[in-house]
Design a protein around this motif. Structure first.
Motif, mmCIF file in Angstrom:
data_model
loop_
_atom_site.group_PDB
_atom_site.id
_atom_site.type_symbol
_atom_site.label_atom_id
_atom_site.label_comp_id
_atom_site.label_asym_id
_atom_site.label_seq_id
_atom_site.Cartn_x
_atom_site.Cartn_y
_atom_site.Cartn_z
ATOM 1 N N GLU A 37 0.832 -1.188 0.000
ATOM 2 C CA GLU A 37 0.000 0.000 0.000
ATOM 3 C C GLU A 37 0.874 1.248 0.000
ATOM 4 O O GLU A 37 2.032 1.211 0.364
ATOM 5 N N GLU A 38 0.263 2.338 -0.404
ATOM 6 C CA GLU A 38 0.962 3.616 -0.408
ATOM 7 C C GLU A 38 1.119 4.126 1.016
ATOM 8 O O GLU A 38 0.368 3.769 1.912
ATOM 9 N N CYS A 39 2.089 4.960 1.210
ATOM 10 C CA CYS A 39 2.339 5.552 2.523
ATOM 11 C C CYS A 39 1.216 6.538 2.849
ATOM 12 O O CYS A 39 0.890 7.396 2.022
ATOM 13 N N PRO A 40 0.626 6.454 4.050
ATOM 14 C CA PRO A 40 -0.457 7.376 4.404
ATOM 15 C C PRO A 40 0.033 8.804 4.657
ATOM 16 O O PRO A 40 -0.759 9.727 4.674
ATOM 17 N N SER A 41 1.340 8.991 4.850
ATOM 18 C CA SER A 41 1.876 10.343 5.052
ATOM 19 C C SER A 41 3.010 10.604 4.048
ATOM 20 O O SER A 41 4.186 10.569 4.401
ATOM 21 N N PRO A 42 2.665 10.879 2.786
ATOM 22 C CA PRO A 42 3.685 11.038 1.744
ATOM 23 C C PRO A 42 4.634 12.210 1.986
ATOM 24 O O PRO A 42 5.778 12.172 1.542
ATOM 25 N N ALA A 43 4.202 13.232 2.701
ATOM 26 C CA ALA A 43 5.082 14.375 2.964
ATOM 27 C C ALA A 43 6.265 13.968 3.850
ATOM 28 O O ALA A 43 7.366 14.497 3.699
ATOM 29 N N GLU A 44 6.056 13.036 4.746
ATOM 30 C CA GLU A 44 7.115 12.584 5.654
ATOM 31 C C GLU A 44 7.826 11.331 5.146
ATOM 32 O O GLU A 44 8.773 10.872 5.759
ATOM 33 N N HIS A 45 7.395 10.778 4.031
ATOM 34 C CA HIS A 45 7.898 9.493 3.556
ATOM 35 C C HIS A 45 9.393 9.500 3.242
ATOM 36 O O HIS A 45 10.060 8.484 3.399
ATOM 37 N N LYS A 46 9.927 10.639 2.852
ATOM 38 C CA LYS A 46 11.332 10.667 2.463
ATOM 39 C C LYS A 46 12.270 10.308 3.605
ATOM 40 O O LYS A 46 13.424 9.952 3.372
ATOM 41 N N MET A 47 11.787 10.356 4.848
ATOM 42 C CA MET A 47 12.622 9.975 5.992
ATOM 43 C C MET A 47 12.143 8.685 6.659
ATOM 44 O O MET A 47 12.589 8.348 7.740
ATOM 45 N N HIS A 48 11.245 7.951 6.018
ATOM 46 C CA HIS A 48 10.832 6.649 6.536
ATOM 47 C C HIS A 48 11.904 5.620 6.195
ATOM 48 O O HIS A 48 12.713 5.803 5.284
ATOM 49 N N MET A 49 11.897 4.498 6.897
ATOM 50 C CA MET A 49 12.936 3.481 6.749
ATOM 51 C C MET A 49 13.035 2.941 5.324
ATOM 52 O O MET A 49 14.130 2.739 4.803
ATOM 53 N N CYS A 50 11.901 2.740 4.651
ATOM 54 C CA CYS A 50 11.948 2.189 3.292
ATOM 55 C C CYS A 50 12.592 3.178 2.314
ATOM 56 O O CYS A 50 13.343 2.781 1.426
ATOM 57 N N ALA A 51 12.334 4.479 2.503
ATOM 58 C CA ALA A 51 12.950 5.484 1.639
ATOM 59 C C ALA A 51 14.439 5.607 1.939
ATOM 60 O O ALA A 51 15.248 5.788 1.025
ATOM 61 N N LEU A 52 14.811 5.503 3.209
ATOM 62 C CA LEU A 52 16.231 5.552 3.578
ATOM 63 C C LEU A 52 16.977 4.379 2.957
ATOM 64 O O LEU A 52 18.096 4.534 2.454
ATOM 65 N N LYS A 53 16.358 3.204 2.984
ATOM 66 C CA LYS A 53 16.987 2.020 2.397
ATOM 67 C C LYS A 53 17.152 2.188 0.890
ATOM 68 O O LYS A 53 18.198 1.868 0.331
#
Length: 91
Positions: A37-53
């Motif tokens: 599923e898509e991230c429910p908070s796309p504005a903060e997604h750039k610092m989520h673990m999956c984006a960091l990886k």
């Protein structure tokens, strides 16, 4: 004088026939897997673990997962705080 015969082509041997039969079968129907599923908070997604990886930010990932208490329900990443994953679930 000794005469050597050529080996029969693979298609005429037992193995070749089995391969032809297997390759001629229709492919199996693919199993429908649940899509991520898509991230429910796309504005903060750039610092989520999956984006960091994805961006190879391993140092930041280590900081955010040194003492994990939450797991992402979307990708399975583990993090110290709920705000570091898309769909936080307690471990």
């Amino acid at each position: 004088m000794q005469v050597f015969r050529r080996a029969p082509p693979l298609a005429r041997t037992g193995i070749g026939i089995m391969l032809q039969e297997r390759l001629s079968r229709k492919p199996r129907k693919e199993i429908d897997m649940p899509k991520k599923e898509e991230c429910p908070s796309p504005a903060e997604h750039k610092m989520h673990m999956c984006a960091l990886k994805k961006n190879n930010m391993t140092d930041e990932m280590k900081k955010r997962s040194s003492n994990p208490k939450f797991v992402c329900g979307n990708c399975g990443a583990k993090a110290n705080e709920a705000s570091h994953v898309c769909k936080p679930q307690p471990m």
